[in-house]
Motif scaffolding. Structure first.
Motif, PDB file in Angstrom:
ATOM      1  N   ASN A 247       0.807  -1.224   0.000  1.00 39.37           N
ATOM      2  CA  ASN A 247       0.000   0.000   0.000  1.00 39.37           C
ATOM      3  C   ASN A 247       0.837   1.269   0.000  1.00 39.37           C
ATOM      4  O   ASN A 247       0.291   2.365   0.077  1.00 39.37           O
ATOM      5  CB  ASN A 247      -0.924   0.015   1.227  1.00 39.37           C
ATOM      6  N   THR A 248       2.163   1.128  -0.080  1.00 39.03           N
ATOM      7  CA  THR A 248       3.046   2.290   0.029  1.00 39.03           C
ATOM      8  C   THR A 248       3.540   2.736  -1.338  1.00 39.03           C
ATOM      9  O   THR A 248       4.157   1.954  -2.074  1.00 39.03           O
ATOM     10  CB  THR A 248       4.260   1.980   0.921  1.00 39.03           C
ATOM     11  N   ALA A 249       3.269   4.000  -1.667  1.00 39.12           N
ATOM     12  CA  ALA A 249       3.776   4.571  -2.912  1.00 39.12           C
ATOM     13  C   ALA A 249       5.226   4.995  -2.730  1.00 39.12           C
ATOM     14  O   ALA A 249       5.623   5.448  -1.650  1.00 39.12           O
ATOM     15  CB  ALA A 249       2.926   5.775  -3.319  1.00 39.12           C
ATOM     16  N   LEU A 250       6.001   4.845  -3.780  1.00 37.01           N
ATOM     17  CA  LEU A 250       7.407   5.241  -3.758  1.00 37.01           C
ATOM     18  C   LEU A 250       7.632   6.286  -4.835  1.00 37.01           C
ATOM     19  O   LEU A 250       7.085   6.174  -5.946  1.00 37.01           O
ATOM     20  CB  LEU A 250       8.303   4.033  -4.004  1.00 37.01           C
ATOM     21  N   PRO A 251       8.437   7.307  -4.547  1.00 36.55           N
ATOM     22  CA  PRO A 251       8.629   8.376  -5.534  1.00 36.55           C
ATOM     23  C   PRO A 251       9.425   7.910  -6.740  1.00 36.55           C
ATOM     24  O   PRO A 251      10.254   6.999  -6.639  1.00 36.55           O
ATOM     25  CB  PRO A 251       9.392   9.458  -4.753  1.00 36.55           C
ATOM     26  N   HIS A 252       9.149   8.534  -7.865  1.00 38.84           N
ATOM     27  CA  HIS A 252       9.938   8.267  -9.073  1.00 38.84           C
ATOM     28  C   HIS A 252      11.328   8.849  -8.860  1.00 38.84           C
ATOM     29  O   HIS A 252      11.481   9.970  -8.355  1.00 38.84           O
ATOM     30  CB  HIS A 252       9.265   8.911 -10.279  1.00 38.84           C
ATOM     31  N   ALA A 253      12.348   8.097  -9.232  1.00 40.37           N
ATOM     32  CA  ALA A 253      13.727   8.523  -8.991  1.00 40.37           C
ATOM     33  C   ALA A 253      14.555   8.339 -10.257  1.00 40.37           C
ATOM     34  O   ALA A 253      15.373   7.416 -10.353  1.00 40.37           O
ATOM     35  CB  ALA A 253      14.327   7.736  -7.828  1.00 40.37           C
ATOM     36  N   PRO A 254      14.344   9.195 -11.253  1.00 38.82           N
ATOM     37  CA  PRO A 254      15.059   9.018 -12.535  1.00 38.82           C
ATOM     38  C   PRO A 254      16.569   9.080 -12.389  1.00 38.82           C
ATOM     39  O   PRO A 254      17.291   8.372 -13.106  1.00 38.82           O
ATOM     40  CB  PRO A 254      14.523  10.166 -13.401  1.00 38.82           C
ATOM     41  N   ALA A 255      17.075   9.896 -11.464  1.00 41.45           N
ATOM     42  CA  ALA A 255      18.529   9.980 -11.281  1.00 41.45           C
ATOM     43  C   ALA A 255      19.081   8.662 -10.748  1.00 41.45           C
ATOM     44  O   ALA A 255      20.188   8.240 -11.125  1.00 41.45           O
ATOM     45  CB  ALA A 255      18.873  11.122 -10.331  1.00 41.45           C
ATOM     46  N   PHE A 256      18.347   8.007  -9.883  1.00 44.50           N
ATOM     47  CA  PHE A 256      18.743   6.705  -9.341  1.00 44.50           C
ATOM     48  C   PHE A 256      18.789   5.654 -10.448  1.00 44.50           C
ATOM     49  O   PHE A 256      19.766   4.902 -10.577  1.00 44.50           O
ATOM     50  CB  PHE A 256      17.736   6.311  -8.246  1.00 44.50           C
ATOM     51  N   ILE A 257      17.763   5.639 -11.276  1.00 45.44           N
ATOM     52  CA  ILE A 257      17.718   4.671 -12.378  1.00 45.44           C
ATOM     53  C   ILE A 257      18.849   4.924 -13.362  1.00 45.44           C
ATOM     54  O   ILE A 257      19.534   3.995 -13.807  1.00 45.44           O
ATOM     55  CB  ILE A 257      16.346   4.737 -13.076  1.00 45.44           C
ATOM     56  N   GLU A 258      19.094   6.181 -13.679  1.00 43.69           N
ATOM     57  CA  GLU A 258      20.188   6.522 -14.588  1.00 43.69           C
ATOM     58  C   GLU A 258      21.532   6.122 -13.995  1.00 43.69           C
ATOM     59  O   GLU A 258      22.413   5.622 -14.704  1.00 43.69           O
ATOM     60  CB  GLU A 258      20.168   8.026 -14.875  1.00 43.69           C
ATOM     61  N   LEU A 259      21.698   6.300 -12.698  1.00 38.99           N
ATOM     62  CA  LEU A 259      22.936   5.910 -12.030  1.00 38.99           C
ATOM     63  C   LEU A 259      23.189   4.416 -12.162  1.00 38.99           C
ATOM     64  O   LEU A 259      24.313   3.984 -12.463  1.00 38.99           O
ATOM     65  CB  LEU A 259      22.868   6.308 -10.555  1.00 38.99           C
ATOM     66  N   LEU A 260      22.163   3.601 -11.938  1.00 43.18           N
ATOM     67  CA  LEU A 260      22.329   2.157 -12.036  1.00 43.18           C
ATOM     68  C   LEU A 260      22.627   1.725 -13.463  1.00 43.18           C
ATOM     69  O   LEU A 260      23.455   0.831 -13.698  1.00 43.18           O
ATOM     70  CB  LEU A 260      21.075   1.453 -11.507  1.00 43.18           C
ATOM     71  N   HIS A 261      21.970   2.342 -14.436  1.00 47.09           N
ATOM     72  CA  HIS A 261      22.265   2.016 -15.828  1.00 47.09           C
ATOM     73  C   HIS A 261      23.694   2.432 -16.190  1.00 47.09           C
ATOM     74  O   HIS A 261      24.397   1.709 -16.915  1.00 47.09           O
ATOM     75  CB  HIS A 261      21.254   2.686 -16.762  1.00 47.09           C
ATOM     76  N   GLN A 262      24.124   3.577 -15.682  1.00 48.53           N
ATOM     77  CA  GLN A 262      25.494   4.028 -15.938  1.00 48.53           C
ATOM     78  C   GLN A 262      26.505   3.040 -15.354  1.00 48.53           C
ATOM     79  O   GLN A 262      27.495   2.682 -16.007  1.00 48.53           O
ATOM     80  CB  GLN A 262      25.703   5.412 -15.324  1.00 48.53           C
ATOM     81  N   ALA A 263      26.248   2.585 -14.131  1.00 46.39           N
ATOM     82  CA  ALA A 263      27.155   1.630 -13.495  1.00 46.39           C
ATOM     83  C   ALA A 263      27.190   0.317 -14.273  1.00 46.39           C
ATOM     84  O   ALA A 263      28.255  -0.279 -14.477  1.00 46.39           O
ATOM     85  CB  ALA A 263      26.719   1.391 -12.048  1.00 46.39           C
ATOM     86  N   TYR A 264      26.028  -0.129 -14.723  1.00 49.10           N
ATOM     87  CA  TYR A 264      25.964  -1.386 -15.470  1.00 49.10           C
ATOM     88  C   TYR A 264      26.710  -1.272 -16.798  1.00 49.10           C
ATOM     89  O   TYR A 264      27.425  -2.203 -17.195  1.00 49.10           O
ATOM     90  CB  TYR A 264      24.492  -1.746 -15.700  1.00 49.10           C
ATOM     91  N   GLN A 265      26.541  -0.155 -17.482  1.00 50.00           N
ATOM     92  CA  GLN A 265      27.214   0.051 -18.759  1.00 50.00           C
ATOM     93  C   GLN A 265      28.726   0.103 -18.588  1.00 50.00           C
ATOM     94  O   GLN A 265      29.482  -0.177 -19.546  1.00 50.00           O
ATOM     95  CB  GLN A 265      26.715   1.332 -19.429  1.00 50.00           C
ATOM     96  N   ALA A 266      29.199   0.440 -17.403  1.00 51.48           N
ATOM     97  CA  ALA A 266      30.644   0.520 -17.162  1.00 51.48           C
ATOM     98  C   ALA A 266      31.282  -0.856 -17.072  1.00 51.48           C
ATOM     99  O   ALA A 266      32.507  -0.978 -17.167  1.00 51.48           O
ATOM    100  CB  ALA A 266      30.918   1.303 -15.872  1.00 51.48           C
ATOM    101  N   GLU A 267      30.475  -1.901 -16.883  1.00 54.62           N
ATOM    102  CA  GLU A 267      31.001  -3.261 -16.808  1.00 54.62           C
ATOM    103  C   GLU A 267      31.371  -3.733 -18.205  1.00 54.62           C
ATOM    104  O   GLU A 267      30.545  -3.730 -19.131  1.00 54.62           O
ATOM    105  CB  GLU A 267      29.956  -4.198 -16.213  1.00 54.62           C
ATOM    106  N   ALA A 268      32.596  -4.183 -18.363  1.00 55.92           N
ATOM    107  CA  ALA A 268      33.071  -4.643 -19.674  1.00 55.92           C
ATOM    108  C   ALA A 268      32.439  -5.984 -20.036  1.00 55.92           C
ATOM    109  O   ALA A 268      32.160  -6.812 -19.178  1.00 55.92           O
ATOM    110  CB  ALA A 268      34.587  -4.760 -19.674  1.00 55.92           C
ATOM    111  N   PHE A 269      32.218  -6.178 -21.327  1.00 58.04           N
ATOM    112  CA  PHE A 269      31.772  -7.477 -21.827  1.00 58.04           C
ATOM    113  C   PHE A 269      32.959  -8.445 -21.841  1.00 58.04           C
ATOM    114  O   PHE A 269      34.109  -8.037 -22.043  1.00 58.04           O
ATOM    115  CB  PHE A 269      31.238  -7.350 -23.263  1.00 58.04           C
ATOM    116  N   GLY A 270      32.660  -9.713 -21.639  1.00 59.35           N
ATOM    117  CA  GLY A 270      33.683 -10.746 -21.725  1.00 59.35           C
ATOM    118  C   GLY A 270      33.210 -11.876 -22.620  1.00 59.35           C
ATOM    119  O   GLY A 270      32.016 -12.096 -22.786  1.00 59.35           O
ATOM    120  N   ALA A 271      34.150 -12.578 -23.212  1.00 60.03           N
ATOM    121  CA  ALA A 271      33.838 -13.714 -24.068  1.00 60.03           C
ATOM    122  C   ALA A 271      34.189 -14.999 -23.341  1.00 60.03           C
ATOM    123  O   ALA A 271      35.237 -15.082 -22.703  1.00 60.03           O
ATOM    124  CB  ALA A 271      34.608 -13.635 -25.372  1.00 60.03           C
ATOM    125  N   PRO A 272      33.321 -16.016 -23.407  1.00 64.40           N
ATOM    126  CA  PRO A 272      33.632 -17.303 -22.763  1.00 64.40           C
ATOM    127  C   PRO A 272      34.922 -17.901 -23.339  1.00 64.40           C
ATOM    128  O   PRO A 272      35.264 -17.669 -24.485  1.00 64.40           O
ATOM    129  CB  PRO A 272      32.422 -18.165 -23.087  1.00 64.40           C
TER     130      PRO A 272
END
Length: 272
Positions: A247-272
């Motif tokens: 029953n609890t609403a949570l505020p929209h946090a676009p800066a938080f979402i952008e931060l997580l996407h930025q951190a994820y994009q910083a992870e290099a791809f690897g090949a098996p």
């Protein structure tokens, strides 16, 4: 292909195309563990975390594990037989199956299936809060009927998915997702028994590299009004906004979402 069939690229057992005789005993088997990843341009983020998950889970379930080199060879075989972008699930299991004591000298098998690439829902999502604790929560294991059960119950009640509360009232994870919260300054990870997701692991190490504050905290429903945002994450995406839990609403946090996407994009791809 019929419009009702799910597209699939390959199914390999131990690095070779699986035959019907290989798959029939596994149709309803419920004792195995797996890791799921998104392959892009034939490469994977967090490959070391996926390999560690397969090793550690095998040791916990079977007392032994497959070596990294043969696992990587099986992954390469499946990748080479699939389009450059796809979803991949690697499942490790004992051939003796479930409802048996198994044998310590029995070699483990690995089954790999590739399907079209996925990116997850757009969000924001509403999550129904239900009391549920996964068995062996640190292992990504198969046969978890409760996840689908509570997802469908949540949708029937007007929610998008379900978040889990343990017996102490602490939020742990969602049906197929990890949870993360934002207090306006730091990323807050729930402290409870849960699966430590690979995407979660990628984000934690990249946020540390970016010197973004993060901490663990026990989070109950009563704590939610003090938080400034929430997301779910899995192999599909590092962040889908959550705008309501129970029953609890949570505020929209676009800066938080952008931060997580930025951190994820910083992870290099690897090949098996």
């Amino acid at each position: 292909m019929s419009s009702n069939s799910l597209p699939s690229f390959v199914v390999h057992r131990n690095g070779r195309a699986a035959a019907a005789a290989d798959l029939a005993p596994l149709a309803f088997a419920g004792h195995a563990h797996f890791t799921a990843m998104q392959v892009r341009h034939g490469r994977v983020r967090g490959l070391d975390l996926h390999l560690e998950r397969l090793r550690s889970s095998s040791i916990l379930l079977y007392g032994r594990s497959l070596a990294d080199d043969p696992v990587r060879a099986c992954l390469r075989s499946a990748l080479q037989a699939s389009p450059p972008d796809h979803s991949l699930v690697a499942t490790v299991y004992s051939p003796s199956g479930e409802f048996t004591a198994g044998r310590m000298d029995e070699a483990l098998d690995i089954l790999i299936r590739t399907t079209p690439a996925a990116s997850g829902p757009a969000g924001p999502l509403s999550l129904c809060a239900v009391e549920y604790e996964r068995v062996l929560p640190g292992i990504k294991h198969v046969g978890e009927i409760a996840k689908t059960h509570y997802l469908r119950q949540a949708v029937a009640q007007g929610f998008d998915d379900a978040a889990f509360l343990d017996r102490r009232g602490r939020l742990s994870e969602a049906s197929i997702w990890n949870l993360a919260f934002w207090d306006g300054h730091a990323v807050v990870w729930p402290r409870a028994e849960m699966l430590q997701g690979v995407t979660m692991g990628i984000l934690r190490r990249q946020l540390q590299r970016l010197e973004v504050p993060q901490r663990e905290q026990e989070i109950t429903l009563a704590d939610l009004p003090a938080l400034r945002g929430a997301v779910v994450m899995n192999s599909w995406t590092p962040a889908v906004a959550v705008h309501r839990i129970g029953n609890t609403a949570l505020p929209h946090a676009p800066a938080f979402i952008e931060l997580l996407h930025q951190a994820y994009q910083a992870e290099a791809f690897g090949a098996p």
